[in-house]
Design a protein around this motif. Structure first.
Motif, short mmCIF file in Angstrom:
data_model
loop_
_atom_site.label_atom_id
_atom_site.label_comp_id
_atom_site.label_asym_id
_atom_site.label_seq_id
_atom_site.Cartn_x
_atom_site.Cartn_y
_atom_site.Cartn_z
N ASN A 1 0.85 -1.19 0.00
CA ASN A 1 0.00 0.00 0.00
C ASN A 1 0.89 1.24 0.00
O ASN A 1 1.72 1.39 0.90
N MET A 2 0.71 2.13 -0.98
CA MET A 2 1.44 3.39 -0.99
C MET A 2 0.61 4.44 -0.27
O MET A 2 -0.49 4.76 -0.69
N TYR A 3 1.16 4.98 0.82
CA TYR A 3 0.47 5.99 1.62
C TYR A 3 0.95 7.38 1.25
O TYR A 3 2.11 7.59 0.88
N VAL A 4 0.04 8.33 1.40
CA VAL A 4 0.35 9.74 1.14
C VAL A 4 0.29 10.51 2.45
O VAL A 4 -0.72 10.44 3.18
N TYR A 5 1.36 11.23 2.76
CA TYR A 5 1.42 12.08 3.95
C TYR A 5 1.52 13.54 3.50
O TYR A 5 1.99 13.84 2.40
N GLU A 6 1.09 14.44 4.38
CA GLU A 6 1.17 15.86 4.08
C GLU A 6 1.59 16.63 5.32
O GLU A 6 1.44 16.14 6.46
N ALA A 7 2.10 17.84 5.12
CA ALA A 7 2.51 18.71 6.23
C ALA A 7 2.48 20.15 5.76
O ALA A 7 2.38 20.44 4.56
N TRP B 1 3.89 15.83 10.10
CA TRP B 1 3.47 15.03 8.97
C TRP B 1 2.34 14.09 9.39
O TRP B 1 2.43 13.40 10.40
N LYS B 2 1.26 14.08 8.61
CA LYS B 2 0.11 13.25 8.92
C LYS B 2 -0.44 12.63 7.63
O LYS B 2 -0.18 13.13 6.53
N LEU B 3 -1.20 11.58 7.78
CA LEU B 3 -1.79 10.95 6.61
C LEU B 3 -2.76 11.89 5.91
O LEU B 3 -3.52 12.61 6.55
N HIS B 4 -2.72 11.89 4.59
CA HIS B 4 -3.66 12.65 3.79
C HIS B 4 -5.06 12.06 3.98
O HIS B 4 -5.21 10.88 4.33
N LYS B 5 -6.08 12.85 3.73
CA LYS B 5 -7.45 12.34 3.87
C LYS B 5 -7.76 11.26 2.83
O LYS B 5 -8.69 10.48 3.00
N GLN B 6 -7.00 11.24 1.72
CA GLN B 6 -7.00 10.10 0.79
C GLN B 6 -5.71 9.34 1.05
O GLN B 6 -4.72 9.54 0.34
N PRO B 7 -5.67 8.50 2.07
CA PRO B 7 -4.38 7.99 2.54
C PRO B 7 -3.66 7.03 1.60
O PRO B 7 -2.44 7.00 1.57
N ILE B 8 -4.40 6.22 0.83
CA ILE B 8 -3.76 5.21 -0.01
C ILE B 8 -3.84 5.64 -1.46
O ILE B 8 -4.92 5.84 -2.01
N ALA B 9 -2.67 5.76 -2.09
CA ALA B 9 -2.61 6.19 -3.48
C ALA B 9 -2.60 5.01 -4.44
O ALA B 9 -3.30 5.01 -5.45
N LEU B 10 -1.79 4.00 -4.15
CA LEU B 10 -1.63 2.86 -5.04
C LEU B 10 -1.53 1.57 -4.23
O LEU B 10 -1.07 1.58 -3.08
#
Length: 331
Positions: free
Chosen positions: A191-197, A204-213
């Motif tokens: 699972n590829m996760y997306v974080y943002e800050a 840094w926290k998980l994006h609201k759309q956490p899984i990209a691929l």
């Protein structure tokens, strides 16, 4: 009863044939990794591999005879020097971060180890941020995504922050700017996760759309590249085993959401004419140096032999994950 069994057998054979066509049950016998480099006047439609522009495992072994392979290259150009940071494996289970330098982007010299820890290190993404140099390597064995800062570039790297604690993630790729700060990284379930800050040194926290691929293309294979259309990310393809190739994905962030498009499938694959890369490729770092100059580094694997090994459960798992990813994207 027999008719049902024959039908079931036929369906099983058809299913296994389809799976094998996507992800073969027999893997190639891959060997050591090497690093290549090149340049282009425009963003390349294709990476041209020059057999003379390769820093091979043999070259590094001549400088360090404990070398097992060199891989995961990232570069920065500072003033008149190119610096390639790479994973330098000296055992099969552990690696440090090594350094190559060049003043012309063609003739590289090995400068030794720049970062060594008690745990395995790889994927050393080095970048400049507000006049300082930082590195986000893969540090999964430390159970965290760590940020390092150079106190005497290109040496003396020290941990300055923990971006994501209590996780084991591979190949974190980060992009920081005045308007967007994101990072992707992948877990063992593909699972590829997306974080943002709000900044590099922010929280840094998980994006609201956490899984990209999810699946056989879910692990980053290089640095984000920004252009007028958004961000391009190299993503590893391991449908035919680890290090099979690299695809390019387009990430478009807008109004705190994002979309993903598989823009260039299998942009890089094995090159049968280059022995260092005839088994596959899995890393690309490309940057624009000026208006008419793009420079890139990459790595690839070589075949040890023509033999292959059976891997039955891997293709079953990967095809299930690819199907799951397709369903999630469609519905």
């Amino acid at each position: 009863m027999k008719k049902c069994l024959y039908t079931l057998l036929l369906l099983t054979i058809v299913l296994l044939t389809i799976i094998n066509s996507r992800t073969p049950f027999f893997r190639q016998d891959g060997g050591g990794w090497s690093v290549g480099y090149g340049s282009s006047k425009n963003y390349p439609e294709k990476i041209i591999i020059d057999a003379k522009a390769i820093y091979s495992i043999e070259k590094l072994k001549a400088q360090n005879d404990s070398t097992v392979f060199l891989a995961d290259p990232f570069f920065v150009k500072e003033k008149d020097t190119f610096y390639i940071f790479f994973e330098h494996a000296t055992t099969k289970s552990r690696a440090d971060i090594g350094l190559l330098t060049s003043v012309d982007g063609t003739n590289y010299k090995y400068r030794g180890t720049v970062l060594s820890q008690k745990f395995h290190l790889s994927y050393p993404q080095v970048f400049k941020y507000r006049n300082d140099f930082y590195m986000v390597p893969e540090s999964k064995q430390a159970n965290a995504v760590l940020l390092y800062k150079a106190h005497r570039f290109p040496y003396d790297w020290r941990v300055c922050d923990t971006l994501v604690p209590n996780v084991q993630l591979v190949d974190p790729s980060i992009y920081v700017s005045d308007s967007l700060n994101i990072m992707v990284a992948t877990d063992y379930a593909k699972n590829m996760y997306v974080y943002e800050a709000d900044s590099l040194l922010g929280k840094w926290k998980l994006h609201k759309q956490p899984i990209a691929l999810i699946g056989t293309e879910s692990r980053a294979g290089g640095r984000f590249f920004a252009d007028k259309k958004g961000l391009l990310l190299p993503v590893q393809n391991f449908s035919n085993g680890y290090g099979y190739g690299v695809s390019l994905y387009r990430f478009l962030f807008k109004n705190s959401n994002y979309t993903i498009t598989r823009e260039k499938p299998l942009f890089m694959m094995a090159n049968t004419n280059i022995k260092e890369f005839n088994a596959g490729m899995h890393q690309l770092d490309i940057q624009r140096l000026d208006a008419n100059h793009y420079y890139y580094v990459f790595d690839g694997n070589r075949l040890n032999s023509d033999s292959k090994t059976l891997n039955f459960w891997g293709p079953l798992k990967w095809n299930y994950l690819d199907l799951k990813n397709w369903v999630l994207q469609k519905f």
